[in-house]
Design a protein around this motif. Sequence first.
Motif, PDB file in Angstrom:
ATOM      1  N   ASN A  84       0.813  -1.214   0.000  1.00 54.47           N
ATOM      2  CA  ASN A  84       0.000   0.000   0.000  1.00 54.47           C
ATOM      3  C   ASN A  84       0.851   1.271   0.000  1.00 54.47           C
ATOM      4  N   PHE A  85       2.073   1.177   0.583  1.00 54.84           N
ATOM      5  CA  PHE A  85       2.987   2.325   0.503  1.00 54.84           C
ATOM      6  C   PHE A  85       3.405   2.556  -0.947  1.00 54.84           C
ATOM      7  N   LYS A  86       3.616   1.450  -1.663  1.00 57.03           N
ATOM      8  CA  LYS A  86       3.961   1.563  -3.088  1.00 57.03           C
ATOM      9  C   LYS A  86       2.787   2.139  -3.872  1.00 57.03           C
ATOM     10  N   THR A  87       1.558   1.737  -3.485  1.00 58.96           N
ATOM     11  CA  THR A  87       0.363   2.248  -4.155  1.00 58.96           C
ATOM     12  C   THR A  87       0.280   3.765  -4.023  1.00 58.96           C
ATOM     13  N   VAL A  88       0.521   4.269  -2.815  1.00 60.49           N
ATOM     14  CA  VAL A  88       0.482   5.719  -2.580  1.00 60.49           C
ATOM     15  C   VAL A  88       1.572   6.417  -3.390  1.00 60.49           C
ATOM     16  N   TYR A  89       2.761   5.840  -3.394  1.00 61.05           N
ATOM     17  CA  TYR A  89       3.869   6.429  -4.164  1.00 61.05           C
ATOM     18  C   TYR A  89       3.524   6.510  -5.650  1.00 61.05           C
ATOM     19  N   LEU A  90       2.994   5.400  -6.198  1.00 65.11           N
ATOM     20  CA  LEU A  90       2.650   5.379  -7.615  1.00 65.11           C
ATOM     21  C   LEU A  90       1.522   6.357  -7.932  1.00 65.11           C
ATOM     22  N   PHE A  91       0.561   6.495  -6.998  1.00 66.39           N
ATOM     23  CA  PHE A  91      -0.540   7.442  -7.210  1.00 66.39           C
ATOM     24  C   PHE A  91      -0.001   8.874  -7.288  1.00 66.39           C
ATOM     25  N   LEU A  92       0.841   9.242  -6.339  1.00 67.45           N
ATOM     26  CA  LEU A  92       1.389  10.602  -6.330  1.00 67.45           C
ATOM     27  C   LEU A  92       2.238  10.872  -7.571  1.00 67.45           C
ATOM     28  N   LYS A  93       2.985   9.851  -7.974  1.00 68.90           N
ATOM     29  CA  LYS A  93       3.796   9.995  -9.191  1.00 68.90           C
ATOM     30  C   LYS A  93       2.895  10.140 -10.410  1.00 68.90           C
ATOM     31  N   ALA A  94       1.792   9.362 -10.452  1.00 68.30           N
ATOM     32  CA  ALA A  94       0.852   9.440 -11.577  1.00 68.30           C
ATOM     33  C   ALA A  94       0.152  10.792 -11.605  1.00 68.30           C
ATOM     34  N   VAL A  95      -0.179  11.354 -10.453  1.00 70.19           N
ATOM     35  CA  VAL A  95      -0.792  12.688 -10.388  1.00 70.19           C
ATOM     36  C   VAL A  95       0.153  13.715 -10.997  1.00 70.19           C
ATOM     37  N   SER A  96       1.428  13.607 -10.657  1.00 71.75           N
ATOM     38  CA  SER A  96       2.428  14.530 -11.206  1.00 71.75           C
ATOM     39  C   SER A  96       2.528  14.387 -12.723  1.00 71.75           C
ATOM     40  N   GLN A  97       2.541  13.140 -13.217  1.00 73.42           N
ATOM     41  CA  GLN A  97       2.572  12.900 -14.662  1.00 73.42           C
ATOM     42  C   GLN A  97       1.326  13.459 -15.328  1.00 73.42           C
ATOM     43  N   ALA A  98       0.170  13.245 -14.690  1.00 75.78           N
ATOM     44  CA  ALA A  98      -1.097  13.704 -15.256  1.00 75.78           C
ATOM     45  C   ALA A  98      -1.115  15.222 -15.375  1.00 75.78           C
ATOM     46  N   LYS A  99      -0.583  15.912 -14.376  1.00 75.73           N
ATOM     47  CA  LYS A  99      -0.560  17.382 -14.431  1.00 75.73           C
ATOM     48  C   LYS A  99       0.257  17.879 -15.622  1.00 75.73           C
ATOM     49  N   LYS A 100       1.365  17.186 -15.898  1.00 77.61           N
ATOM     50  CA  LYS A 100       2.183  17.570 -17.060  1.00 77.61           C
ATOM     51  C   LYS A 100       1.423  17.318 -18.368  1.00 77.61           C
ATOM     52  N   LEU A 101       0.745  16.161 -18.451  1.00 83.94           N
ATOM     53  CA  LEU A 101      -0.034  15.862 -19.661  1.00 83.94           C
ATOM     54  C   LEU A 101      -1.152  16.879 -19.861  1.00 83.94           C
ATOM     55  N   ILE A 102      -1.806  17.252 -18.770  1.00 84.71           N
ATOM     56  CA  ILE A 102      -2.890  18.232 -18.847  1.00 84.71           C
ATOM     57  C   ILE A 102      -2.358  19.585 -19.295  1.00 84.71           C
ATOM     58  N   LYS A 103      -1.217  19.983 -18.754  1.00 85.78           N
ATOM     59  CA  LYS A 103      -0.617  21.272 -19.122  1.00 85.78           C
ATOM     60  C   LYS A 103      -0.255  21.294 -20.609  1.00 85.78           C
ATOM     61  N   ASP A 104       0.239  20.165 -21.107  1.00 85.77           N
ATOM     62  CA  ASP A 104       0.644  20.093 -22.520  1.00 85.77           C
ATOM     63  C   ASP A 104      -0.558  19.996 -23.460  1.00 85.77           C
ATOM     64  N   PHE A 105      -1.571  19.186 -23.079  1.00 85.10           N
ATOM     65  CA  PHE A 105      -2.709  18.940 -23.977  1.00 85.10           C
ATOM     66  C   PHE A 105      -3.767  20.041 -23.894  1.00 85.10           C
ATOM     67  N   ARG A 106      -3.891  20.687 -22.751  1.00 87.63           N
ATOM     68  CA  ARG A 106      -4.866  21.756 -22.516  1.00 87.63           C
ATOM     69  C   ARG A 106      -6.308  21.322 -22.835  1.00 87.63           C
ATOM     70  N   PRO A 107      -6.828  20.310 -22.147  1.00 88.38           N
ATOM     71  CA  PRO A 107      -8.191  19.837 -22.428  1.00 88.38           C
ATOM     72  C   PRO A 107      -9.255  20.838 -21.975  1.00 88.38           C
ATOM     73  N   ASP A 108     -10.394  20.821 -22.674  1.00 91.45           N
ATOM     74  CA  ASP A 108     -11.553  21.605 -22.238  1.00 91.45           C
ATOM     75  C   ASP A 108     -12.239  20.904 -21.075  1.00 91.45           C
ATOM     76  N   VAL A 109     -12.167  19.571 -21.069  1.00 94.31           N
ATOM     77  CA  VAL A 109     -12.805  18.767 -20.027  1.00 94.31           C
ATOM     78  C   VAL A 109     -12.093  17.423 -19.954  1.00 94.31           C
ATOM     79  N   VAL A 110     -12.105  16.821 -18.760  1.00 97.15           N
ATOM     80  CA  VAL A 110     -11.476  15.512 -18.565  1.00 97.15           C
ATOM     81  C   VAL A 110     -12.548  14.535 -18.092  1.00 97.15           C
ATOM     82  N   LEU A 111     -12.638  13.406 -18.782  1.00101.65           N
ATOM     83  CA  LEU A 111     -13.636  12.379 -18.474  1.00101.65           C
ATOM     84  C   LEU A 111     -12.950  11.136 -17.921  1.00101.65           C
TER      85      LEU A 111
END
Length: 368
Positions: A70-97
């Motif tokens: 579960n510690f690994k799960t939390v680490y991977l989640f936080l890392k994925a959130v960081s990756q997602a923020k970069k993708l969102i900044k680059d793609f500039r979506p109007d909405v996320v589903l």
Amino acid sequence: MRLMVSGGGTGGHIYPALALIERLKQVEPDTEVLYVGAARGLETKIVPKAGLKLETMRVQGFRRSLSLENFKTVYLFLKAVSQAKKLIKDFRPDVVLGTGGYVSGAVLYAAAKMGIPTVIHEQNSVVGVTNKFLARYVDEVAIAFEAAKGQFGKASVTMTGNPRAQQVVQRTNSTYSWKKDGLKDGVATMMIFGGSQGAPKINQAVVEAIPTFNQQPYQVIFATGQNRYNDVMELLKGQSIGENVKVVPYINDMPDKLPHVDVLVSRAGATTIAEVTALGIPTILIPSPYVTANHQVKNAEALVKKGAALMILEDQLDGRSLISQANHLMNDTVARQKMADNAKQVGHPDASDQLIAVLKKAISDHYK
């Protein structure tokens, strides 16, 4: 519209998303889509085949017991959130589903924290852990079963149905002939399948039922699952299979065949239910007991209560119970028609359009 979609792990999360995207591109051809999935999910195979750009990240679910994982799960989640923020900044979506799966948790959470309009779509009657977590952050929630509505607390919830419903209706082929499968046109037809991999308990029940099916005035097409075909044929060795029964590994061209099925026997996954209710197909549901929170039983119960399906629990399934329910529907056209009408009343043949409306509402309301 610039749409970012995240959902993965199972086809039940992926196919509704693809159906929605297909419809959105029909009504808004200039739509741009970025799909974000899990590195080990089915989406890595399915999404690129649909001609969509796919980005992936590593995620995993929480263990229900105390575990260092579960510690690994939390680490991977936080890392994925960081990756997602970069993708969102680059793609500039109007909405996320988000359509479900652990990966959508990180992506939708990141989008909400960045002030991007967000929508989740829940396909099942029992709300998944990820969508329950996201409900407090997103702008809108779309559901396919009324039973899910009360599980989202104070979130803004709209019944849209499952986009696969509209997709299967649009693809209806009225000219399909059962002769392609070695069967006859104009004869009541029952289709039996337990998913692409097949279901051992369903397969065993059908093997037991085939001697009786051979004697019926209706015909049966039975899919064993790709990897279980040889096992089933071994069980059937020395047993006659009537001309009115066809045993196949897998059913190709499902959208073409389904409108010509008089009764379907299947699992109670959200996608299957969306399809059969949109088309008005009488169905005998055999819920899988191996899914989270037993949600397939809840899905099936929602239809049974409306008179839109019959249900056999897996621990009650054998050749005899299958024959009993099959003959009840296949030999009674009045009962079939009544169930078909009830199923259509439950269906959502405009589900994609309804979900598109929710996406646009999320955008407009978010920036008011």
